[in-house]
Scaffold this motif. Structure first.
Motif, PDB file in Angstrom:
ATOM      1  N   LEU B 306       0.819  -1.211   0.000  1.00 53.11           N
ATOM      2  CA  LEU B 306       0.000   0.000   0.000  1.00 53.11           C
ATOM      3  C   LEU B 306       0.852   1.259   0.000  1.00 53.11           C
ATOM      4  O   LEU B 306       0.499   2.252  -0.638  1.00 53.11           O
ATOM      5  CB  LEU B 306      -0.942  -0.021   1.206  1.00 53.11           C
ATOM      6  N   ALA B 307       1.974   1.230   0.696  1.00 54.96           N
ATOM      7  CA  ALA B 307       2.865   2.398   0.680  1.00 54.96           C
ATOM      8  C   ALA B 307       3.384   2.638  -0.732  1.00 54.96           C
ATOM      9  O   ALA B 307       3.540   3.779  -1.168  1.00 54.96           O
ATOM     10  CB  ALA B 307       4.029   2.198   1.655  1.00 54.96           C
ATOM     11  N   ALA B 308       3.634   1.559  -1.467  1.00 52.46           N
ATOM     12  CA  ALA B 308       4.103   1.708  -2.852  1.00 52.46           C
ATOM     13  C   ALA B 308       2.994   2.254  -3.745  1.00 52.46           C
ATOM     14  O   ALA B 308       3.230   3.134  -4.580  1.00 52.46           O
ATOM     15  CB  ALA B 308       4.590   0.357  -3.381  1.00 52.46           C
ATOM     16  N   GLY B 310       0.722   4.187  -2.912  1.00 52.54           N
ATOM     17  CA  GLY B 310       0.542   5.586  -2.551  1.00 52.54           C
ATOM     18  C   GLY B 310       1.478   6.537  -3.269  1.00 52.54           C
ATOM     19  O   GLY B 310       1.254   7.749  -3.282  1.00 52.54           O
ATOM     20  N   THR B 311       2.528   6.013  -3.887  1.00 53.50           N
ATOM     21  CA  THR B 311       3.466   6.881  -4.609  1.00 53.50           C
ATOM     22  C   THR B 311       3.041   7.104  -6.054  1.00 53.50           C
ATOM     23  O   THR B 311       3.696   7.850  -6.771  1.00 53.50           O
ATOM     24  CB  THR B 311       4.883   6.274  -4.627  1.00 53.50           C
ATOM     25  N   THR B 312       1.960   6.452  -6.491  1.00 51.51           N
ATOM     26  CA  THR B 312       1.550   6.549  -7.894  1.00 51.51           C
ATOM     27  C   THR B 312       0.572   7.690  -8.119  1.00 51.51           C
ATOM     28  O   THR B 312       0.068   8.291  -7.168  1.00 51.51           O
ATOM     29  CB  THR B 312       0.866   5.251  -8.363  1.00 51.51           C
ATOM     30  N   THR B 313       0.274   7.936  -9.406  1.00 53.40           N
ATOM     31  CA  THR B 313      -0.744   8.924  -9.751  1.00 53.40           C
ATOM     32  C   THR B 313      -2.054   8.237 -10.137  1.00 53.40           C
ATOM     33  O   THR B 313      -2.986   8.891 -10.595  1.00 53.40           O
ATOM     34  CB  THR B 313      -0.284   9.784 -10.944  1.00 53.40           C
ATOM     35  N   ALA B 314      -2.129   6.931  -9.951  1.00 51.96           N
ATOM     36  CA  ALA B 314      -3.324   6.181 -10.343  1.00 51.96           C
ATOM     37  C   ALA B 314      -4.543   6.607  -9.528  1.00 51.96           C
ATOM     38  O   ALA B 314      -4.423   7.025  -8.371  1.00 51.96           O
ATOM     39  CB  ALA B 314      -3.081   4.680 -10.152  1.00 51.96           C
ATOM     40  N   ALA B 315      -5.716   6.457 -10.143  1.00 52.96           N
ATOM     41  CA  ALA B 315      -6.951   6.766  -9.426  1.00 52.96           C
ATOM     42  C   ALA B 315      -7.239   5.666  -8.408  1.00 52.96           C
ATOM     43  O   ALA B 315      -7.362   4.499  -8.771  1.00 52.96           O
ATOM     44  CB  ALA B 315      -8.108   6.875 -10.423  1.00 52.96           C
ATOM     45  N   PHE B 316      -7.307   6.019  -7.148  1.00 54.32           N
ATOM     46  CA  PHE B 316      -7.696   5.052  -6.117  1.00 54.32           C
ATOM     47  C   PHE B 316      -7.895   5.801  -4.809  1.00 54.32           C
ATOM     48  O   PHE B 316      -7.334   6.876  -4.592  1.00 54.32           O
ATOM     49  CB  PHE B 316      -6.656   3.954  -5.940  1.00 54.32           C
ATOM     50  N   PRO B 318      -7.144   5.192  -0.906  1.00 53.61           N
ATOM     51  CA  PRO B 318      -6.386   4.250  -0.059  1.00 53.61           C
ATOM     52  C   PRO B 318      -7.289   3.429   0.861  1.00 53.61           C
ATOM     53  O   PRO B 318      -6.917   2.319   1.246  1.00 53.61           O
ATOM     54  CB  PRO B 318      -5.462   5.159   0.744  1.00 53.61           C
ATOM     55  N   TYR B 319      -8.455   3.968   1.179  1.00 53.55           N
ATOM     56  CA  TYR B 319      -9.319   3.255   2.115  1.00 53.55           C
ATOM     57  C   TYR B 319     -10.411   2.440   1.426  1.00 53.55           C
ATOM     58  O   TYR B 319     -11.426   2.095   2.037  1.00 53.55           O
ATOM     59  CB  TYR B 319      -9.845   4.237   3.173  1.00 53.55           C
ATOM     60  N   GLY B 334      -8.537  -0.944   2.908  1.00 52.86           N
ATOM     61  CA  GLY B 334      -7.447  -0.205   3.540  1.00 52.86           C
ATOM     62  C   GLY B 334      -7.251  -0.491   5.009  1.00 52.86           C
ATOM     63  O   GLY B 334      -6.627   0.290   5.726  1.00 52.86           O
TER      64      GLY B 334
END
Lengths: 383, 383
Positions: B306-308, B310-316, B318-319, B334
C-alpha cells in the motif's frame, strides 16, 4: 540537549509498553512559549497514516503547543479505529497539560497495518507529561528510534538564539521527506508563516535529497516549533541558513545509519539545464539497484550510472557526459577514460560526479549502497 | 529446434573468443526466405548502445536477412570506435553470406563501457556463417547467454506455420523491454508492416510487463524475422495470439532465471480506472525494495504494498483498496483483514492481487524478490 537546547522547551522519552522489547517508544516535546508558532511538512505519499491526517488539521492555524511521537507502530491503514487512537493520544496529552487537543501534533512510526492499543497510548501520554524536563531532549531522541542504531540530534547556534533537532529514520528513506520523523525547536521569535517558509526552503535541499532506498513512507513528518523565548528575531536569511545546516546534519546522520548500508554515496550532478534535471538524474542513479549493488562490491561500474541517466527526461547528450568516481574520471564524453582499476571505493564515503554539459544547474542526492544486510534487515522487519 | 523450427531459417552459436571463459559468445540467425521481412523493437533507454544505433537504421526498410548477436560485451558508451566494430561485424556477415551489410542486424550484451575487439568479432562472424545449420537454434540460444543459467527457447505452432524464439536476460530486467535480447522467427507469410504491428501488440503485454529489478538496459532488442517458407498467411488475430504466447513463455523463462531470485512474483492489479493506471500501480510495487525484500523473507508485509501504491498517480482511494497474497485477503478497504500468519509465501510463485475499486481495467506485472544472491551477483558482475 538537542531539542531542549533552545529556551522554552521541555521534552520526555519513556517506555510506554508499545514495543514488545520494552525499549523507549514514546516521546513528547512541549513548547512553553511565550510563542506557540509552528510549521510542518508531511509525506507526499498518497497513502497517509492516521497521525498524518490528524496533524495536517492541527497545523492549519500555525499554533502548536506539543508534539507526541510513538515508535512501535505506524498506525497506518488502520481505519477509523486507528484514527480514534491518534485522537485519544492527543486528548490525553492535552488533558494532562491543560491545553486543547487541537494544538497537539501526533506522529507514529513502525509497522504498517497493525492497530495500536489506545489504552497503552493514553497511559503513556500521561506518563510522558509527568516525565517532562528541560533536559529531556536526548530521551526523546531515543524514544523515536525504530531500526536506528543511534539517536540523531543537532544543535545550531545563532546570535542569541538557537535551533535544536532530533530525527529518526533508517529504512524507507526516500523523498517526500526521506521517510522519517523530525522535530526541530527554536527560541527565535518568528511567526508561523516565517517558520513555514524557512522549513520548506531547508527541507527542499536536505531531507528531500536523501534517497536511501527509493521507498517513500506513509508517516513522514518534519515539525518546527518556535518558543520565542530568546526574545531575538533573526534575519530571515540567517535563520534559513542555520535551519538548513541543522537539517543537513540530521539528513547525513540518517544516511550514515541507513539500514544495512556500507557506503554513504553523494551523487553530485553538475552542468544540468535546470535544478529539476539535476535532481532527476541524481535520483535515477540513487535508485538503480545494479549501481547500488556494484558500490557495495567496491566496483566502479560507471556503465550502470550512464544506463540510469538514460532513463530520465533530463536534457543531455549521452556522448557528452563525464563521470568521475572518488576523483577519478572514468568516463569522458560518453567513452572510457581513466581505467576503472584506479578508482578506490573501499572508503565508506563515495562521491560520484556527473557532468552533463547541458547548463549551469547542480544538485546533490545522498543515497546508500544495496547490501546483504539491507536485504536481511528488511526481509525480517515484521517478524 | 527453437528459432530453426520454422522453415527457412539457419542458425549457429560458437565460441569466438569474446568471453575470457571460452564459452559460446556469438550467435547468428539467417533468413533463407523466400521472404526477408522483419520488425524490431528497441530499448527506450536514451543511452543506446552502438548495435542499437546500427540496427535502428537496418530495420527502417523492413528488410533483414541476418542477425548476429554477441555476449561478452555491450559495446555501449564506446564511441566511434565501438560503432566501427558493430559496422565491421555486419560487413563480415554480409561478405560471407553475399548480401548487403544494410540487411544485417547486430545485437550485443555484457558489460557497458568496454571496447570489443574488432578482429575477434570479424573472425567470429565468418566462422559463424560457416557453422550455420538448420538445427542451430539451440546453439544460438546458448551463445547469447550472459549470467543466464539456462537457455530460453520457445516454439508455438499455427495452422501450417510456426513461431520459434530464443531469449537472453537475467539482470537489468525492466521495461523498455526487460533488458534482453530476443530473436523470433516465423515461416508465416507476412510483410514487415504486419510483423511490426503484431510484435508491438505482443511485447506490450509480455516483455514490457516484466520488471525484475527496475533497471533498464541500453541494449534491449526484440527482433521478429519472417521467411514465408510455409506459404501460409495466418489471420492477423491468430498470429498475434501465437506471437503473444511465444513472448509470454520467453518472458516467464526470463523471470524464472532472474539473477539471484528466489520468488517469481505476479502482481495482478484489477479494478483500475485504466490499463495505464493498473500498469503504474503494478510497477510501483514491483520496484519497491522493501516489498521485494519482505517476499524474500516470506513475510506478507502488505503495508509495503500500500505504501508503494501511494506513490503513484493512479486513481484510487487508499481506504477502498483490497490486497490478497497467495489467496489470502490480508487487507480489506485499507484496513487489516485476515491475519498475515495465514499467508504462505514459501512457494517460489507468489501472487499479489490488488483490487483498486476504481474501474474495470487490469494488468499483471511480473517481478522477482530482492535477495542476498541478487546483491552478490550484481556486486561482482564486472570483476
Amino acid at each position: 540537549m538537542t531539542i531542549t537546547a533552545p529556551a522554552g522547551f521541555e521534552a520526555a522519552g519513556i517506555a510506554a509498553g508499545i514495543k514488545q522489547s520494552g525499549n523507549a517508544d514514546l516521546a513528547l516535546v512541549v513548547n512553553r512559549g511565550p510563542l506557540d508558532a509552528a510549521a510542518a511538512v508531511f509525506t507526499s505519499n498518497r497513502a497517509q497514516a492516521n497521525p498524518i491526517l490528524w496533524s495536517k488539521q492541527v497545523i492549519r492555524d500555525g499554533v502548536v503547543s506539543a508534539i507526541i511521537l510513538n515508535s512501535g507502530g505506524a498506525n497506518c491503514f488502520t481505519g477509523p479505529q486507528g484514527f480514534q487512537v491518534t485522537h485519544r493520544t492527543a486528548e490525553a496529552v492535552a488533558g494532562a497539560l491543560g491545553i486543547g487537543a487541537g494544538d497537539v501534533l501526533v506522529c507514529s512510526t513502525g509497522l504498517i497495518g497493525d492497530q495500536l492499543d489506545g489504552d497503552v497510548l493514553e497511559a503513556g501520554a500521561i506518563a510522558a507529561v509527568a516525565a517532562l524536563s528541560d533536559e529531556g531532549g536526548e530521551d526523546a531522541a531515543r524514544a523515536i528510534m525504530t531500526t536506528d542504531t543511534k539517536p540523531k540530534t543537532v544543535v545550531v547556534g545563532g546570535q542569541g538564539w538557537s535551533i535544536g533537532g532530533i530525527a529518526k529514520g533508517a529504512g524507507m528513506l526516500a523523498p517526500g521527506l526521506a521517510t522519517m520523523l523530525v522535530v526541530l525547536t527554536t527560541d527565535a521569535v518568528l511567526d508561523s508563516a516565517a517558520l513555514d517558509e524557512a522549513l520548506r526552503a531547508a527541507t527542499r535541499v536536505t531531507f528531500d535529497r536523501l534517497d536511501s532506498d527509493g521507498c517513500m513512507s506513509t508517516n513522514d513528518q518534519v515539525t518546527l516549533l518556535a518558543s520565542g523565548a530568546s526574545g531575538v528575531t533573526p534575519e530571515p536569511a540567517e535563520f534559513v541558513a542555520a535551519l538548513t545546516e541543522a537539517c543537513r546534519s540530521l539528513a547525513l546522520q540518517l544516511q550514515a545509519d541507513a539500514e544495512g548500508a556500507s557506503h554513504d554515496i553523494a551523487i553530485e550532478v553538475v552542468g544540468a539545464a535546470s535544478e529539476d534535471d539535476a535532481v532527476e538524474v541524481g535520483r535515477s542513479v540513487a535508485r538503480n539497484n545494479l549501481f547500488k549493488a556494484a558500490v557495495f562490491g567496491n566496483d566502479p561500474n560507471w556503465g550502470r550510472v550512464l544506463a540510469a541517466i538514460g532513463t530520465t527526461t533530463a536534457a543531455f547528450d549521452p556522448y557528452e557526459v563525464d563521470v568521475s568516481m572518488n576523483g577519478v574520471r572514468v568516463c569522458h564524453a560518453g567513452q572510457p577514460d581513466r581505467p576503472r582499476e584506479e578508482v578506490d571505493l573501499t572508503p565508506r564515503a563515495v562521491h560520484v560526479l556527473i557532468e552533463l554539459h547541458a547548463g549551469d544547474a547542480a544538485a546533490t542526492i545522498w543515497t546508500n549502497d544495496l547490501t546483504h544486510d539491507y536485504v536481511h534487515e528488511n526481509s525480517a522487519y515484521s517478524s
